[in-house]
Design a protein around this motif. Sequence first.
Motif, PDB file in Angstrom:
ATOM      1  N   ARG A 293       0.824  -1.226   0.057  1.00  0.00           N
ATOM      2  CA  ARG A 293       0.127  -0.096   0.081  1.00  0.00           C
ATOM      3  C   ARG A 293       1.074   1.172  -0.107  1.00  0.00           C
ATOM      4  NH1 ARG A 293      -3.543  -0.201   4.458  1.00  0.00           N
ATOM      5  NH2 ARG A 293      -4.777  -1.567   3.178  1.00  0.00           N
ATOM      6  N   THR A 295       0.989   5.256   0.137  1.00  0.00           N
ATOM      7  CA  THR A 295       0.176   6.695   0.509  1.00  0.00           C
ATOM      8  C   THR A 295       1.069   7.878   0.087  1.00  0.00           C
ATOM      9  OG1 THR A 295      -0.641   5.519   2.478  1.00  0.00           O
ATOM     10  CG2 THR A 295      -0.883   7.943   2.257  1.00  0.00           C
ATOM     11  N   GLY A 299      -2.309  12.156   1.128  1.00  0.00           N
ATOM     12  CA  GLY A 299      -2.888  11.354   1.615  1.00  0.00           C
ATOM     13  C   GLY A 299      -3.680  10.226   0.734  1.00  0.00           C
ATOM     14  N   VAL A 301      -4.263   6.880  -1.295  1.00  0.00           N
ATOM     15  CA  VAL A 301      -3.825   5.545  -0.825  1.00  0.00           C
ATOM     16  C   VAL A 301      -3.970   4.807  -2.283  1.00  0.00           C
ATOM     17  CG1 VAL A 301      -4.473   3.483   0.179  1.00  0.00           C
ATOM     18  CG2 VAL A 301      -4.713   5.746   1.351  1.00  0.00           C
ATOM     19  N   TRP A 327       5.688  10.287   1.376  1.00  0.00           N
ATOM     20  CA  TRP A 327       5.366   8.875   0.885  1.00  0.00           C
ATOM     21  C   TRP A 327       5.584   7.867   1.677  1.00  0.00           C
ATOM     22  CZ3 TRP A 327       3.218   8.390  -3.829  1.00  0.00           C
ATOM     23  CH2 TRP A 327       3.245   9.947  -4.722  1.00  0.00           C
TER      24      TRP A 327
END
Length: 646
Positions: A293, A295, A299, A301, A327
Amino acid sequence: MNSTDVTHSTSDRNATGPDWPEASVPAARVSPASRSHTDISCASVPAATIDPGLVAWVAGIAALTKPDHIVWCDGSRREADGLTKQLVAAGKLVRLNPQWRPNSYLARTDPRDVARVEESTFICSPREEDAGPTNNWRDPRDMRTELRGVFDGSMKGRTMYVVPFSMGPLGGGISQLGVQLTDSPYAVLSMGIMTRTGERVYRLIEAGEPWMRTVHSVGYPLVDGLGRSRDDVVWPCNDTKYIVQFPDSREVWSYGSGYGGNAILAKKCCALRIASVMARDEGWLAEHMLLIRLTSPAGAVYHIAAAFPSACGKTNLAMLRSTIRGWRVETIGDDIAWMRPGSDGRLYAINPEAGFFGVAPGTGEASNPTAIETIWGNTIFTNVALRPDGDVWWEGLTDTPPAGLIDWEGKPWSEASGRPAAHPNSRFTVAASQCPQIADDWEKHDGVPIDAIIFGGRRATNVPLVTAATSWQHGVFLGATVSSETTAAADGTVGELRRDPFAMLPFCGYNMADHWGHWLKMGELLGERAPQIFRVNWFRTGVGGSFLWPGYGENVRVLAWIVDRLEGKATAVESPIGLIPAPGELTLDGLEIPDAALRELFHIDRGSWLAECDLTETFFTRFGDRVPGALYHELARMRAALTTMR
Ligand code: GTP
Ligand code: SPV
Ligand code: MN
């Protein structure tokens, strides 16, 4: 003790630390006295399951392999502790100094059993063309006959462990169950880390869930055909090896090796070779991919899956720590991804594993601090070097080797020997939950929605740092044409360029060309919601063979460009081989990289790429008419563009 203490101590510590008695070279042979079968029978008698199919299968395999004892494993801590004690007493595991590496152990394998054995890996589909030209195929009936001979009495004098496992969270909709029968306690311990094992799996099997049958023997019975006993050895194995998949019956038979993917059958054999066939039949994907994941500073995702061949950087990217502000990467998986279309039409992925079986060499404070923190304790190390103070070491852990090392073969080592102290394919086995940046919801049953898919390989030349595919079809072409220099993860020559489509060459349980066709179909199904596809190469070299790109944490800059593409922000320029970042589009602040290196990282050499087209055509030809026309179309487009390139 917290993990940070341990981490810092690795490089600062005096090499001649406290005496560590178990650091001495273990005897090559195990005395018969230590061969007693420690009773760890908490779940042994009676059988831990009432499932008649499972009980009958275990009885049948026991009748063939003839072990002295059968232990039904319950996956408990107590069971693992008992096995560990037994292995330490037998000289088969070295207990590391708990001051530096609590509850951690070193295993040294036989030098002839250090990696996957692709030559001895077989796909036994009923028809040869369904295994395809890149797999070793055997007629399933012939192979069954052969295996019966090989496994007959193969566990004599040993204990057979029944290890129930779940790939993916227990009870999850994408998860799959299996049972591994093995005569290797090391494999039991490894399975305990790499999968979810235990009582609950028996209950799910009893409730009627399907499960894969897997049988594993190291092929070193302690009683021969004439009834004569022999002593055990530190790492029993056999020069004859078989890693056999029967995709139709979802069965695996592995013989002769105790190492990694050859012995942890849930991993490559089930979660890739067998699962890839299930995925083809059922409309999903089982791939050799990490999962993260990502980000962004704003913000946003994103979830990314990336396929690189063995020992080509999956664990590193999965655990990336950003060198640029804002990041953040969270780890979900480092080796295998199972991906299915969800009800919203997007592609959802889970990591079917519960641990990491990661390459040790090259893993250090600078290259992968997250891995270093992950392996603070509760870790099994295999074929690394041992420090005199009872901790471990490998090339790249620190810049200079500590004095007084014992090498992976158990012999005193010095730099002057000119050989590595740790085997190039030495590894750590550790629970994923110990990773400090594991995503909170990494065990989410339904998985995470994938936004981007990356293919990569180890290419000293030609392949640019990053390329974006122009379409799903072009992306599948990029996956199908991955080639990479071979590594120590498999037996054979290292550094040879070979085709490794989708990084699945050793792991696709069916015809590779059909795998490409399956990907094309999945793309049609996903349509507009399909992830975007990219290709990366961290390994391009300049003069003198040094890497042009700093790699590791700096790879976040490439991920940032990928996200900019997803958000429609970054501009790219067309090239015959795909879209590459427009000048200035790759974030390079704070990075000192010569302009010449940058130019070289993205240079497209017409002649070499035309030659690459010829090689691709030759490669495709091996698969005859099973290659989807769409891929020939992409090849023709690339050739035409190269021909007219300025
Ligand atoms: P398997 O577990 O075999 O499937 O491999 P993996 O893809 O997870 O490999 P891993 O991440 O452990 O990478 C192994 C090797 O690649 C190590 O020698 C690393 O040092 C090297 N490596 C990883 N990332 C980079 C990078 O960005 N640049 C360079 N130059 N080397 C890298
Ligand atoms: C690989 O070779 O891709 C691995 C290691 O992940 S093993 O499990 O040994 O196959
Ligand atoms: Mn792998």
